[in-house]
Design an enzyme around this catalytic site. Structure first.
Site, PDB file in Angstrom:
ATOM      1  N   HIS A 155      33.513  38.437  31.875  1.00 52.49           N
ATOM      2  CA  HIS A 155      32.541  37.506  31.298  1.00 52.49           C
ATOM      3  C   HIS A 155      32.962  37.111  29.887  1.00 52.49           C
ATOM      4  CE1 HIS A 155      29.870  38.828  34.545  1.00 52.49           C
ATOM      5  NE2 HIS A 155      29.171  37.718  34.300  1.00 52.49           N
ATOM      6  N   LYS A 159      28.676  38.385  25.910  1.00 48.18           N
ATOM      7  CA  LYS A 159      27.822  39.161  26.828  1.00 48.18           C
ATOM      8  C   LYS A 159      27.586  40.558  26.249  1.00 48.18           C
ATOM      9  CE  LYS A 159      27.107  40.433  31.624  1.00 48.18           C
ATOM     10  NZ  LYS A 159      25.707  40.007  31.576  1.00 48.18           N
TER      11      LYS A 159
HETATM   12  P1  NAD Z   1      21.457  34.360  25.194  1.00 48.69           P
HETATM   13  O1  NAD Z   1      21.562  35.457  24.188  1.00 48.69           O
HETATM   14  O2  NAD Z   1      22.228  33.098  24.987  1.00 48.69           O
HETATM   15  O3  NAD Z   1      19.900  33.943  25.380  1.00 48.69           O
HETATM   16  C1  NAD Z   1      18.825  34.848  25.375  1.00 48.69           C
HETATM   17  C2  NAD Z   1      17.682  34.172  24.626  1.00 48.69           C
HETATM   18  O4  NAD Z   1      16.500  34.962  24.778  1.00 48.69           O
HETATM   19  C3  NAD Z   1      17.957  34.038  23.093  1.00 48.69           C
HETATM   20  O5  NAD Z   1      17.758  32.702  22.691  1.00 48.69           O
HETATM   21  C4  NAD Z   1      16.913  34.988  22.488  1.00 48.69           C
HETATM   22  O6  NAD Z   1      16.457  34.570  21.220  1.00 48.69           O
HETATM   23  C5  NAD Z   1      15.810  34.932  23.555  1.00 48.69           C
HETATM   24  N1  NAD Z   1      14.877  36.055  23.434  1.00 48.69           N
HETATM   25  C6  NAD Z   1      15.153  37.367  23.240  1.00 48.69           C
HETATM   26  N2  NAD Z   1      14.009  38.065  23.123  1.00 48.69           N
HETATM   27  C7  NAD Z   1      12.986  37.179  23.260  1.00 48.69           C
HETATM   28  C8  NAD Z   1      11.562  37.288  23.227  1.00 48.69           C
HETATM   29  N3  NAD Z   1      10.947  38.468  23.042  1.00 48.69           N
HETATM   30  N4  NAD Z   1      10.827  36.166  23.407  1.00 48.69           N
HETATM   31  C9  NAD Z   1      11.424  34.963  23.616  1.00 48.69           C
HETATM   32  N5  NAD Z   1      12.776  34.805  23.638  1.00 48.69           N
HETATM   33  C10 NAD Z   1      13.542  35.894  23.474  1.00 48.69           C
HETATM   34  O7  NAD Z   1      21.835  35.040  26.588  1.00 48.69           O
HETATM   35  P2  NAD Z   1      22.181  34.322  27.990  1.00 48.69           P
HETATM   36  O8  NAD Z   1      23.664  34.233  28.145  1.00 48.69           O
HETATM   37  O9  NAD Z   1      21.343  33.091  28.163  1.00 48.69           O
HETATM   38  O10 NAD Z   1      21.715  35.453  28.995  1.00 48.69           O
HETATM   39  C11 NAD Z   1      20.384  35.942  28.996  1.00 48.69           C
HETATM   40  C12 NAD Z   1      20.222  37.022  30.082  1.00 48.69           C
HETATM   41  O11 NAD Z   1      20.402  36.437  31.379  1.00 48.69           O
HETATM   42  C13 NAD Z   1      21.271  38.148  29.994  1.00 48.69           C
HETATM   43  O12 NAD Z   1      20.643  39.365  30.354  1.00 48.69           O
HETATM   44  C14 NAD Z   1      22.301  37.736  31.027  1.00 48.69           C
HETATM   45  O13 NAD Z   1      23.059  38.803  31.528  1.00 48.69           O
HETATM   46  C15 NAD Z   1      21.392  37.164  32.101  1.00 48.69           C
HETATM   47  N6  NAD Z   1      22.028  36.241  33.070  1.00 48.69           N
HETATM   48  C16 NAD Z   1      21.647  36.376  34.358  1.00 48.69           C
HETATM   49  C17 NAD Z   1      22.117  35.515  35.325  1.00 48.69           C
HETATM   50  C18 NAD Z   1      21.589  35.640  36.732  1.00 48.69           C
HETATM   51  O14 NAD Z   1      21.965  34.834  37.607  1.00 48.69           O
HETATM   52  N7  NAD Z   1      20.707  36.605  37.002  1.00 48.69           N
HETATM   53  C19 NAD Z   1      23.022  34.512  34.974  1.00 48.69           C
HETATM   54  C20 NAD Z   1      23.408  34.384  33.630  1.00 48.69           C
HETATM   55  C21 NAD Z   1      22.887  35.251  32.672  1.00 48.69           C
END
Ligand code: NAD
Length: 266
Positions: A155, A159
């Site tokens: 990744h 991440k």
């Molecule tokens: P990122 O860090 O770019 O985004 C996460 C966002 O959540 C940030 O903007 C952060 O400020 C916000 N956040 C954190 N705590 C919060 C709260 N209490 N209230 C509101 N907002 C809050 O990360 P990302 O790359 O977008 O990934 C996010 C999650 O999704 C990770 O755990 C990643 O592994 C997961 N993910 C899952 C899949 C899937 O298909 N299941 C795919 C991609 C990413």
């Protein structure tokens, strides 16, 4: 269906805002960020690059959930646990893509699912969920004495959790096929003088770098041959489309904790 995007300024959050904009069956009912985020108050459409859409990012999830039918949540474990409580209170659908959750977090999701319809998956794409079904079949067919299972993932450099939620989802599929417990049989790190590989274990290897959206390979290594089942995600919109599909599927379901395999009928 009106959907709230939590973590709206994140990589997945912005992708979700664009995907909702492109999907006629749903509309954006709200956008939430963490308290103290510099993006609170900004128009989320502008932030996501689709032009102003009249939805300002708020740090008040309860008010946003009150006006919605579902929540799309790709944030962080502690945030997703908190949102599960609010979504249950508001009796709306909660789609959780967040990875890196602990056993304790999972228990809280199960408790919230007594009142809310939750769809949770470490990967929302059709391709990976199909891959998991194939991995389960292969693990069942290939005896542990003859084939070692190793899961390799890569990744992007930002991440924060490892192994990825998808690698663990694929590990669970292999464990189901072998009828073993992944918690007891997984080897998540190797370093130094580890000794020979223990038969029947599932190994994980993690690579991080650049902008890779998500590469996964499950390797069945036997004597003189190797079978590799792989998936490469090229664009985050595939996870966003899967999450919207999950929300639409869950809309009229009874409360419970569902997975993407249920949504996709795999
Ligand atoms: P990122 O860090 O770019 O985004 C996460 C966002 O959540 C940030 O903007 C952060 O400020 C916000 N956040 C954190 N705590 C919060 C709260 N209490 N209230 C509101 N907002 C809050 O990360 P990302 O790359 O977008 O990934 C996010 C999650 O999704 C990770 O755990 C990643 O592994 C997961 N993910 C899952 C899949 C899937 O298909 N299941 C795919 C991609 C990413």
């Amino acid at each position: 269906m009106g959907l709230v995007v939590v973590g709206a300024a994140g990589r997945m959050g912005q992708t979700l805002v664009r995907a909702i904009h492109d999907t006629p069956e749903v509309h954006l009912a709200g956008a939430v960020e963490r308290h103290g985020s510099p993006d609170v108050g900004r128009d989320v459409g502008e932030l996501a690059g689709i032009g102003a859409c009249g939805v300002a990012i708020t740090d008040n999830p309860l008010a946003a959930f009150a006006k919605a039918d579902g929540v799309l949540d790709f944030t962080a474990p502690a945030a997703s646990v908190e949102f599960a409580g609010y979504a249950a209170q508001a009796r709306i659908v909660h789609v959780i893509g967040t990875t890196g959750c602990s056993g304790e977090d999972e228990e809280k999701f199960a408790a919230a699912a007594r009142h809310a319809t939750i769809v949770k998956s470490g990967n929302m794409s059709l391709g990976v969920n199909l891959l998991a079904a194939l991995v389960e079949q292969a693990a069942h067919a290939l005896a542990a004495a003859d084939f070692d299972i190793e899961i390799l993932e890569m990744h992007h450099r930002r991440k924060v959790d490892a192994p990825s939620g998808t690698a663990l989802l694929l590990g669970q599929a292999a464990a189901r096929g072998r009828e073993i417990s992944l918690a007891e049989k997984s080897v998540r790190v190797r370093d130094g003088h580890t000794g020979a590989r223990e038969e029947g274990t599932v190994g994980f290897a993690t690579l991080r770098g650049g902008t890779v959206v998500g590469d996964h390979s499950v390797i069945f290594a036997g004597a003189g041959e190797r079978i590799e089942l792989s998936h490469r995600a090229e664009d985050r919109s595939l996870f966003a489309q899967g999450a919207i599909k999950a929300a639409l599927w869950a809309r009229d379901r009874k409360p419970g904790l569902y997975s993407m395999r249920d949504v996709l009928g795999l």
